[in-house]
Design an enzyme around this catalytic site. Structure first.
Site, short mmCIF file in Angstrom:
data_model
loop_
_atom_site.label_atom_id
_atom_site.label_comp_id
_atom_site.label_asym_id
_atom_site.label_seq_id
_atom_site.Cartn_x
_atom_site.Cartn_y
_atom_site.Cartn_z
N ARG A 56 -8.58 3.51 -4.34
CA ARG A 56 -9.46 3.39 -3.39
C ARG A 56 -10.24 5.07 -3.07
O ARG A 56 -11.22 5.16 -3.45
CB ARG A 56 -8.80 3.26 -1.89
N LYS A 62 0.98 -1.31 0.03
CA LYS A 62 0.06 -0.11 -0.11
C LYS A 62 0.68 1.34 -0.07
O LYS A 62 0.42 2.30 0.49
CB LYS A 62 -0.89 0.26 1.18
N TYR A 109 6.35 8.09 -1.34
CA TYR A 109 5.22 8.31 -2.26
C TYR A 109 4.72 9.75 -2.02
O TYR A 109 4.35 10.27 -2.84
CB TYR A 109 3.99 7.62 -1.46
N LYS A 145 8.57 -7.25 -8.91
CA LYS A 145 7.79 -6.56 -7.76
C LYS A 145 8.08 -7.52 -6.59
O LYS A 145 7.75 -8.72 -6.78
CB LYS A 145 6.43 -6.35 -8.05
N THR A 146 8.19 -7.26 -5.50
CA THR A 146 8.14 -7.80 -4.18
C THR A 146 7.81 -6.87 -2.89
O THR A 146 7.83 -5.71 -3.05
CB THR A 146 9.37 -8.40 -3.70
N HIS A 147 6.91 -7.40 -1.97
CA HIS A 147 6.88 -6.76 -0.65
C HIS A 147 7.65 -7.29 0.33
O HIS A 147 7.71 -6.99 1.67
CB HIS A 147 5.56 -6.70 -0.37
N SER A 189 -4.81 2.42 4.30
CA SER A 189 -5.06 1.99 2.96
C SER A 189 -5.11 0.40 3.09
O SER A 189 -5.72 -0.45 2.57
CB SER A 189 -3.87 2.44 2.12
P1 A3P Z 1 -5.10 4.71 -1.01
O1 A3P Z 1 -5.73 3.13 -0.63
O2 A3P Z 1 -4.68 5.37 -0.11
O3 A3P Z 1 -5.99 5.32 -2.09
P2 A3P Z 1 0.09 -0.16 -3.64
O4 A3P Z 1 0.03 -0.39 -4.97
O5 A3P Z 1 1.13 -0.32 -3.11
O6 A3P Z 1 -0.99 -1.43 -3.36
O7 A3P Z 1 -0.63 1.01 -3.27
C1 A3P Z 1 -1.91 1.46 -3.31
C2 A3P Z 1 -1.98 2.75 -3.02
O8 A3P Z 1 -1.60 3.60 -3.76
C3 A3P Z 1 -3.73 3.32 -2.81
O9 A3P Z 1 -3.81 4.16 -2.11
C4 A3P Z 1 -3.85 3.60 -4.12
O10 A3P Z 1 -5.07 4.70 -4.46
C5 A3P Z 1 -2.68 4.56 -4.48
N1 A3P Z 1 -2.38 4.82 -5.67
C6 A3P Z 1 -2.30 3.88 -6.81
N2 A3P Z 1 -1.92 4.65 -8.00
C7 A3P Z 1 -1.63 6.01 -7.57
C8 A3P Z 1 -1.35 7.20 -8.42
N3 A3P Z 1 -1.20 6.97 -9.61
N4 A3P Z 1 -1.36 8.36 -7.66
C9 A3P Z 1 -1.45 8.35 -6.27
N5 A3P Z 1 -1.90 7.12 -5.66
C10 A3P Z 1 -1.89 6.12 -6.13
#
Ligand code: A3P
Length: 307
Positions: free
Chosen positions: A257, A48, A193, A106-108, A138
């Site tokens: 989201r 996230k 981020y 990709k990895t977490h 998130s």
């Molecule tokens: P939110 O749940 O706060 O909206 P991951 O890809 O690591 O799972 O992260 C998901 C989070 O990154 C989500 O946050 C998502 O909305 C946000 N996200 C994905 N693409 C994005 C973008 N282009 N700009 C800003 N946030 C983005």
């Protein structure tokens, strides 16, 4: 029936003390046969933290800004997710077999579980970190919609689990710190981020330099535009809408989201920093801050949790 049963929120499985989604834990043994290539690029994040966003940026860079090429497949196929496994969907390793070099992976995984081959081959890493408060909010919504996780429980109990490192992938505090430490001895570009949100073009330039690509300015502008929250939210190749409903239920909470919960004309605005304020109570915030100060004591990393 089998599929529904299999994805009905199995408990986390511990590997070397790290709690993981059961299926991902099962994927680690086959992953021992994975061989990294020196020209691989690894995207590493705690869940996230902007993984999908930076994945799309990197694929755009590798494809020279060609939009058609970036529409060739969903992001989880274009950027294989090493430890991914879920019923009825190709594993990360399956996807990898069909991925020609140069590969973006990709990895977490925390370092304790990272395949050693990635370090041995000195694979370049783009790490993205996001402030803990927005991550936990998130993550809570992601647990609700992605049914490979256990039930999240109440927000309050989830927050406690996050602080105790009892969520999938374990401790956020340890993850952001150990990858930061690694950046002192291994080629890691450590991004935030919040910086990407503040000035995506500046951060894309950092990535370009790190991966040794150069692109005309109008292509960089196109990447900024194509990877905006609004564009990625409506793009089926980035918004995870192609994943079966049994695994991810976007009606419970969209992967992209904030846009789904709040139309863009209605604050808080989508894909934001500082959204946690709408979820944390004053008491939760104070408790979190005290605990945070202890867990991050002595760490030189500094996060912004304000927009
Ligand atoms: P939110 O749940 O706060 O909206 P991951 O890809 O690591 O799972 O992260 C998901 C989070 O990154 C989500 O946050 C998502 O909305 C946000 N996200 C994905 N693409 C994005 C973008 N282009 N700009 C800003 N946030 C983005």
């Amino acid at each position: 029936m089998e599929l529904v049963q299999d994805t009905s929120r199995p408990p986390l499985k511990y590997v070397k003390g790290v709690p993981l989604i059961k299926y991902f834990a099962e994927a680690l043994e086959p992953l021992e046969n994975f061989r990294a290539r020196p020209d691989d690029l690894l995207i590493s994040t705690y869940p996230k933290s902007g993984t999908t966003w930076v994945s799309e940026i990197l694929d755009m860079i590798y494809q020279g800004g060609n939009l058609e090429k970036c529409r060739r497949a969903p992001i989880f196929i274009r950027v294989p997710f090493l430890e991914f496994k879920a019923p009825g969907i190709p594993t990360g390793l399956d996807v990898l077999k069909d991925t020609p070099p140069p590969r973006i992976l990709k990895t977490h995984l925390p370092l304790a579980l990272l395949p050693q081959t990635l370090l041995d081959q000195k694979v370049k890493v783009v790490y993205v970190a996001r402030n803990a408060k927005d991550v936990v909010v998130s993550y809570y919504h992601f647990y609700r919609m992605a049914k490979v996780h256990p039930e999240p429980g109440t927000w309050d109990s989830f927050l406690e689990k996050f602080m105790d490192g009892e969520v999938s992938y374990g401790s956020w505090y340890q993850h952001v710190q150990e990858w930061w430490e690694l950046s002192h001895t291994h080629p890691v570009l450590y991004l935030f981020y919040e910086d990407m949100k503040e000035n995506p073009k500046r951060e894309i330039h950092k990535i370009l330099e790190f991966v040794g690509h150069s692109l005309p300015e109008e292509i960089v502008d196109r990447i900024v535009q194509h990877t905006s929250f609004q564009e990625m939210q409506k793009n089926p190749m980035t918004n995870y809408s192609t994943i079966p409903l049994d695994i991810m239920d976007h009606k419970i909470s969209a992967f992209m989201r904030k846009g789904a919960l709040h139309p863009p004309s209605f604050p808080p605005y989508p894909g934001i920093a500082g959204d946690w304020k709408t979820t944390f109570t004053v008491a939760q915030n104070e408790h979190f801050d005290t605990d945070y100060a202890e867990k991050m004591a002595g760490c030189s990393l500094s996060f912004r949790s304000e927009p």
